[in-house]
Design an enzyme around this catalytic site. Structure first.
Site: not given
Length: 343
Positions: A40, A43, A65, A94, A108, A203, A266-267, A290
């Site tokens: 993230t 990106h 993280e 919220c 939420c 990896r 994955g996104i 997610y």
């Protein structure tokens, strides 16, 4: 203090001098120990189209993280003592919408993300809601504690896939999410765990060090032929995709058994074509995964406490805050497994 920030709608991050935050009502001030570089963050740095919604929050300190120590308490936030090591759930609810008022915080409707829409962990200090802090037991390494958020994502993918004892599991993507998926699949009793990457030597080496023998690099290979060889004896019960690469989905479905489950973790930057006729005729299931429910964080922390030595192998690089850009470059080039930035 210094903080790594997204300051404008475009490529790049900047290390800025910013005021020390003060905890508001219901918040604590955390002195950051370690913050992981995540996909993230890459990106956001590159300003890919799926993250343009951040424009409304700029300037914002990135990083979601992280682990750290409580050093100050705002009004009504004294249930965690000063000095307590915490990991931070980045999803801030919220407390006002219908779902929050009903106690269903996971649903939420107006949540916002620490390190995305409000200041995050690539900084020396960060103010966060008390209810987002997860106390880490004594004896757990603060570096390992910084892995809590990605591990919850991995845990949720395995839970979503319904991995059961004896299952054959294929993991596509050997980054930290895929590494965590492999660990949780093995803990769930999977009889076989195969992990595939593409140009991911570093990896895959981490996975080998954690005891996974069936790892493969698809770079320069025909993905169908390579996966077919691994599925020849028996198709996979569960395939978990953690790549964000559309090209892996059709081959994944071909090595998935009838009534098998394909989990998408994955996104993806754009819509992906799926052969729904093949999916229907083989009774396959497609499930998205997610963030993990809040209740799962305690289970993941218990796993971290019991498997610290294995989890520590996921961390390959540590950088001071003023060298965060070097850590981002290592992660982008897939030369690192997990990079921790340590203010």
């Amino acid at each position: 203090m210094q903080a790594l920030q997204k300051t404008e709608a475009g490529q790049g991050l900047h290390l800025n001098d910013v005021p020390m935050p003060e905890p508001g009502a219901g918040e604590v001030l955390v002195r950051v120990h370690s913050t992981g570089v995540c996909g993230t963050d890459l990106h956001i740095d590159a300003w890919t189209a799926s993250y343009h919604f951040l424009a409304a929050a700029l300037p914002v300190t990135v990083g979601h993280e992280f682990s750290g120590t409580v050093v100050a308490q705002g009004e009504g936030a004294d249930s965690l003592p000063v000095g307590q090591l915490v990991a931070v759930r980045p999803s801030v609810t919220c407390g006002r919408c219908d779902r929050c008022r009903a106690g269903d915080f996971d649903a939420c409707t107006t949540r916002c993300g620490i390190g995305v829409m409000r200041d995050g962990g690539f900084a020396e200090y960060v103010a966060v809601p008390l209810r987002n802090c997860v106390a880490i037991p004594q004896g757990v390494d603060p570096e390992v504690a910084a892995l809590a958020e990605p591990l919850t994502v991995s845990y949720e993918a395995v839970r979503t896939g319904g991995v059961a004892p004896g299952d054959r599991v294929l993991v596509l993507g050997p980054g930290n999410i895929g590494q965590g998926v492999a660990l949780f699949a093995r803990a769930a009793g999977a009889a076989r765990v195969v992990v595939a990457g593409h140009g991911d030597a570093a990896r895959l080496d981490v996975l080998r060090s954690m005891g996974f023998d069936e790892v493969l690099d698809l770079e320069g290979k025909n993905i169908d032929e390579t996966l077919d060889a691994y599925a020849k004896s028996a198709l996979f019960d569960v395939v978990i995709e953690a790549t964000g690469a559309a090209a892996v989905l059709a081959p994944a479905m071909r090595v998935l058994k009838t009534h098998g489950v394909l989990v998408i973790a994955g996104i993806h930057a754009a819509p992906v074509p799926i052969d729904l006729t093949a999916l229907v005729r083989r009774h396959q299931q497609l499930r998205g995964s997610y963030r993990a429910p809040e209740r799962c964080w305690g289970e993941v922390v218990a796993f971290m406490q019991a498997h610290q030595e294995q989890l520590r192998r996921m961390i390959t690089h540590r950088m001071p805050l003023d060298r965060a850009a070097d850590g981002f470059a290592l992660a982008r080039a897939r030369q690192a497994s997990k990079v921790l930035v340590q203010p």
